[in-house]
Write an enzyme that holds these catalytic residues in place. Structure first.
Site, PDB file in Angstrom:
ATOM      1  N   ASP A 187      -2.347  -7.627  -4.005  1.00 50.57           N
ATOM      2  CA  ASP A 187      -3.436  -6.725  -3.611  1.00 50.57           C
ATOM      3  C   ASP A 187      -4.389  -6.372  -4.745  1.00 50.57           C
ATOM      4  O   ASP A 187      -5.037  -5.318  -4.708  1.00 50.57           O
ATOM      5  CB  ASP A 187      -2.866  -5.433  -3.016  1.00 50.57           C
ATOM      6  CG  ASP A 187      -2.643  -5.518  -1.514  1.00 50.57           C
ATOM      7  OD1 ASP A 187      -3.272  -6.388  -0.862  1.00 50.57           O
ATOM      8  OD2 ASP A 187      -1.830  -4.732  -0.977  1.00 50.57           O
ATOM      9  N   LYS A 190      -7.933  -4.967  -4.157  1.00 53.35           N
ATOM     10  CA  LYS A 190      -8.222  -3.589  -3.740  1.00 53.35           C
ATOM     11  C   LYS A 190      -8.949  -2.807  -4.821  1.00 53.35           C
ATOM     12  O   LYS A 190      -9.496  -1.736  -4.549  1.00 53.35           O
ATOM     13  CB  LYS A 190      -6.918  -2.872  -3.369  1.00 53.35           C
ATOM     14  CG  LYS A 190      -6.363  -3.286  -2.021  1.00 53.35           C
ATOM     15  CD  LYS A 190      -5.141  -2.469  -1.659  1.00 53.35           C
ATOM     16  CE  LYS A 190      -4.616  -2.831  -0.275  1.00 53.35           C
ATOM     17  NZ  LYS A 190      -3.397  -2.062   0.071  1.00 53.35           N
ATOM     18  N   HIS A 249      -2.620 -11.610   4.527  1.00 55.09           N
ATOM     19  CA  HIS A 249      -2.969 -10.829   5.718  1.00 55.09           C
ATOM     20  C   HIS A 249      -3.315 -11.721   6.907  1.00 55.09           C
ATOM     21  O   HIS A 249      -3.824 -11.235   7.924  1.00 55.09           O
ATOM     22  CB  HIS A 249      -4.146  -9.892   5.416  1.00 55.09           C
ATOM     23  CG  HIS A 249      -3.747  -8.670   4.647  1.00 55.09           C
ATOM     24  ND1 HIS A 249      -2.928  -7.691   5.165  1.00 55.09           N
ATOM     25  CD2 HIS A 249      -4.062  -8.268   3.380  1.00 55.09           C
ATOM     26  CE1 HIS A 249      -2.759  -6.740   4.263  1.00 55.09           C
ATOM     27  NE2 HIS A 249      -3.417  -7.072   3.170  1.00 55.09           N
TER      28      HIS A 249
END
Length: 329
Positions: A187, A190, A249
């Protein structure tokens, strides 16, 4: 500008790590020889300069914001930084800053340990530690992220070892090891998402969802920049890292993002990471939700078999990891 520092602080300058001492206005008042050697700057040049002069555009802005807030509140701070030395080389470091009050005056002791000091045999960087530092530097805004990253890595390791031992997927130990190492970076994209969207407690607008759904692509961009800056000395296989970051995802039925891959079009490393990542996220507290019970999370995994997750891999995860360890029930 030079200031005489109290004798109590001279001890810190004798440490083997790079040390910088800063006054309460965030100006450098002394450094040790190790700091000089690592940065390439002489003590006489550094004294009197603001800490601002040493920051780089590569370190996420939120790290500096967090650091400034801690100094303003006279609180200790630790985090990952990217520094620029005199030769304009980027240096990845872990920095701890501790406030010390002497005779009513507050000083800050910064102890810096560079990634190059995390060496193992054959002069290779300890990759697991470095990846963890890079991941934390990208997600400093979430106070629970360190625990989440460690949980995901631990569960993923057990999951992949089970798959490796089963022989069904014909996985090599080297491949398994790389997935585990790179998992903490999933991630990093982010870091490019505004806090107002990332930690919004209410429902997201269509526009905000589109921004959130861009973080895997942002993450790939961050990965490529890191690999370039470090001359690919750390990333043995950027493709595996890219697959994890870009596709974790994606959904088995093709409804995921950012590409909309379906079934086995989704790289294996992203499919296994997705299961573990979602499970741990569900059972963890977040700013925008309360933790689910482990039973509720397990029920969700079963419901999403063949929809969000690879059905065969979900079965293995439930049987070999969840059901095997009572600690997760």
């Amino acid at each position: 500008m030079n200031k005489n520092i109290p004798n109590e602080l001279t001890y810190y300058l004798k440490l083997s790590d790079a040390v910088v001492i800063v006054d309460e206005d965030q100006f450098i008042i002394d450094v040790n020889q190790q700091y000089e050697a690592i940065t390439g700057y002489k003590r006489e040049f550094l004294i009197g300069l603001s800490l601002e002069c040493l920051k780089s555009s590569v370190t996420p802005f939120v790290m500096y914001k967090s650091l400034k807030r801690a100094l303003r509140e006279r609180q200790p701070w630790s985090g990952t930084m990217v520094n620029v030395n005199k030769s304009l080389e980027l240096r990845y470091s872990f920095l701890t800053i501790t406030p010390i009050e002497i005779k009513g005056i507050v000083y800050y002791i910064g102890v810096m340990r560079f990634a190059e000091q995390l060496l193992i045999e054959e002069n290779k960087i300890d990759q697991k530690e470095l990846f963890k530092l890079l991941a934390l530097s990208s997600e400093m805004r979430d106070v629970n992220i360190a625990e989440h990253l460690l949980n995901v890595q631990k569960l993923l390791e057990e999951f992949l070892i089970s798959l490796f031992e089963d022989k069904t997927y014909k996985l090599s130990l080297e491949y398994v090891s790389k997935i585990i190492e790179y998992s903490v970076l999933h991630d990093i994209g982010k870091s490019g998402i505004p806090e107002s969207i990332l930690y919004k407690t209410g429902p997201l607008s269509v526009y905000e969802k589109k921004i959130i759904n861009m973080h895997p692509l942002m993450g790939v961009d961050v990965l490529n920049k890191l690999a370039k800056e470090m001359n690919n000395k750390v990333f043995d296989d950027t493709k595996i890292a890219e697959n994890i970051i870009k596709y974790h995802h994606e959904n088995w039925d093709g409804t995921g993002y950012p590409i909309g891959l379906k079934g086995e079009e989704i790289p294996f490393e992203a499919r296994v990471l997705s299961i573990v990542d979602v499970y741990d996220a569900l059972i963890s507290n977040r700013a925008y939700k309360k933790a689910w019970t482990k039973e509720e999370a397990l029920s969700y995994l079963k419901e999403q078999k063949g929809i969000k997750f690879d059905p065969n891999l979900v079965e293995v995860f439930i049987e070999k990891v969840i059901n095997k360890n009572s600690i997760f029930l």
